[in-house]
Motif scaffolding. Structure first.
Motif, short mmCIF file in Angstrom:
data_model
loop_
_atom_site.label_atom_id
_atom_site.label_comp_id
_atom_site.label_asym_id
_atom_site.label_seq_id
_atom_site.Cartn_x
_atom_site.Cartn_y
_atom_site.Cartn_z
N LEU A 159 30.67 37.17 47.58
CA LEU A 159 31.59 36.37 46.78
C LEU A 159 32.10 37.15 45.57
CD1 LEU A 159 32.98 33.67 46.11
CD2 LEU A 159 30.86 32.99 44.94
N SER A 160 31.24 37.94 44.95
CA SER A 160 31.66 38.68 43.75
C SER A 160 32.77 39.67 44.06
CB SER A 160 30.46 39.40 43.13
OG SER A 160 29.53 38.45 42.62
N SER A 164 36.42 39.65 42.30
CA SER A 164 36.95 40.85 41.66
C SER A 164 38.35 41.17 42.19
CB SER A 164 36.01 42.04 41.93
OG SER A 164 36.55 43.23 41.41
N GLU A 165 38.56 41.00 43.49
CA GLU A 165 39.87 41.24 44.07
C GLU A 165 40.89 40.21 43.59
OE1 GLU A 165 40.96 43.90 46.89
OE2 GLU A 165 39.99 44.36 44.97
N VAL A 166 40.47 38.96 43.47
CA VAL A 166 41.35 37.93 42.93
C VAL A 166 41.82 38.31 41.53
CG1 VAL A 166 41.37 35.56 42.02
CG2 VAL A 166 40.49 36.01 44.31
N THR A 167 40.87 38.73 40.70
CA THR A 167 41.21 39.12 39.34
C THR A 167 42.21 40.29 39.34
OG1 THR A 167 39.03 38.41 38.58
CG2 THR A 167 40.24 39.91 37.15
N ALA A 193 28.25 34.06 39.93
CA ALA A 193 29.41 34.87 40.31
C ALA A 193 30.68 34.35 39.63
CB ALA A 193 29.58 34.86 41.83
N LEU A 194 30.84 33.03 39.58
CA LEU A 194 32.02 32.47 38.92
C LEU A 194 32.01 32.74 37.42
CD1 LEU A 194 32.21 29.00 40.75
CD2 LEU A 194 33.65 31.01 41.17
N ASP A 195 30.83 32.64 36.80
CA ASP A 195 30.73 32.89 35.36
C ASP A 195 30.97 34.36 35.02
OD1 ASP A 195 30.15 30.23 34.91
OD2 ASP A 195 27.98 30.53 34.76
N ALA A 196 30.61 35.25 35.94
CA ALA A 196 30.70 36.68 35.67
C ALA A 196 32.12 37.24 35.79
CB ALA A 196 29.76 37.45 36.60
N MET A 197 32.98 36.57 36.54
CA MET A 197 34.33 37.11 36.68
C MET A 197 35.11 36.88 35.38
SD MET A 197 36.54 34.55 39.12
CE MET A 197 36.64 32.78 38.82
N PHE A 265 40.98 28.37 37.52
CA PHE A 265 40.71 29.47 36.62
C PHE A 265 42.03 30.14 36.27
CE2 PHE A 265 36.96 29.01 39.32
CZ PHE A 265 35.91 29.06 38.42
N ILE A 266 42.09 30.78 35.11
CA ILE A 266 43.31 31.46 34.67
C ILE A 266 42.97 32.87 34.17
CG2 ILE A 266 43.25 30.62 32.29
CD1 ILE A 266 46.34 30.23 32.55
#
Length: 268
Positions: A159-160, A164-167, A193-197, A265-266
């Protein structure tokens, strides 16, 4: 440091996800290669019902469309460049393109049979489908105004990497519109994972009740489809995968042993 048991469990879980991606989803597409099966999600229904205005072709998929509507309507997509990661059979991509009027909409999926299905069944100006990996997106940095991901990330081995690719491919100011579920034992890894992005969470809501209403309302249609399209020996797995009442997935969502969530998320 993870214990040996935790490492073995993780390897097994990743192996299960690899099987789902490489074997189950292509098999399902080949067995359900009809124009009626354009959605593969659990759906959503409100109380009172949403009663979205749908034409006759869309009305048969009302509950799955309701879910896409809840995800996509979090922001104004008109005139935007949108990517959907794991578009499945493309029903959501077609609905969003026709309803929310983005300038461009790209549906990406790891299942080549699914992409072939999409290209055969969904032909709209500005709507394209590509074969690709959500953990290694074939797009440049800062490409999209919004990314849609509906009931898919639970099948990703990492998932991470996806986040990362989404970001990377989101433009500054762009949004991730995200819906998925996890069992409670998976919450720490999921939330971690969500908090870390580096994307900022705008909103989150749990929609278990709405998903259960959808599963109840669509159960007979799914049972009929499973009986007609899947071999007898495979039908129990089909019923479990479809989340019909009485199966483990249905029971764990109904009991709260899992949560189905919608997020925005933004990228600041």
């Amino acid at each position: 440091m993870p214990t040996t048991k935790e490492r073995v469990t993780d390897i097994g879980y990743r192996g299960y996800k690899a099987f789902m991606n490489k074997v189950w989803y292509p098999f399902l597409t080949r067995r359900l290669n009809t124009q009626d099966v354009t959605f593969l999600n659990y759906g959503y229904e409100a109380d009172p019902p949403l009663n979205l205005p749908l034409d006759d072709n869309d009305a048969a998929n009302r509950y799955s469309i309701n879910l896409y509507n809840q995800v996509a309507s979090q922001i104004d997509l008109a005139g935007k460049k949108v990517l959907e990661c794991s578009c499945g059979h493309g029903g959501g991509a077609s609905y969003i393109m026709r309803t929310f009027k983005p300038a461009e909409y790209t549906g990406l999926d790891y299942n080549p049979d699914g992409i072939a299905y999409c290209n055969a069944h969904h032909k709209l100006p500005g709507l394209t489908f590509v074969h690709g990996n959500a953990e290694d997106l074939p797009f440049g940095d800062n490409t999209f105004d919004a990314i849609v991901n509906v009931e898919a990330s639970h099948a990703y081995p990492n998932l991470s990497k996806f986040l990362s690719e989404v970001t990377r491919v989101l433009k500054p100011g762009g949004s991730l519109l995200y819906a998925d579920f996890r069992g409670r034992p998976e919450f720490p890894v999921w939330e971690g994972a969500l908090d870390a992005m580096p994307l900022r969470q705008v909103s989150m809501r749990v929609i278990n009740d709405g998903v259960i209403r959808s599963l109840d309302a669509s159960a007979q249609h799914k049972l009929d489809l499973i009986s007609a399209q899947l071999p007898k020996w495979f039908r129990p797995f089909g019923r479990h995968f479809a989340g019909v009442p009485g199966t483990g997935i249905y029971n764990v969502i109904e009991s709260g042993g899992a949560e189905y969530r919608i997020y925005q998320f933004i990228k600041d």
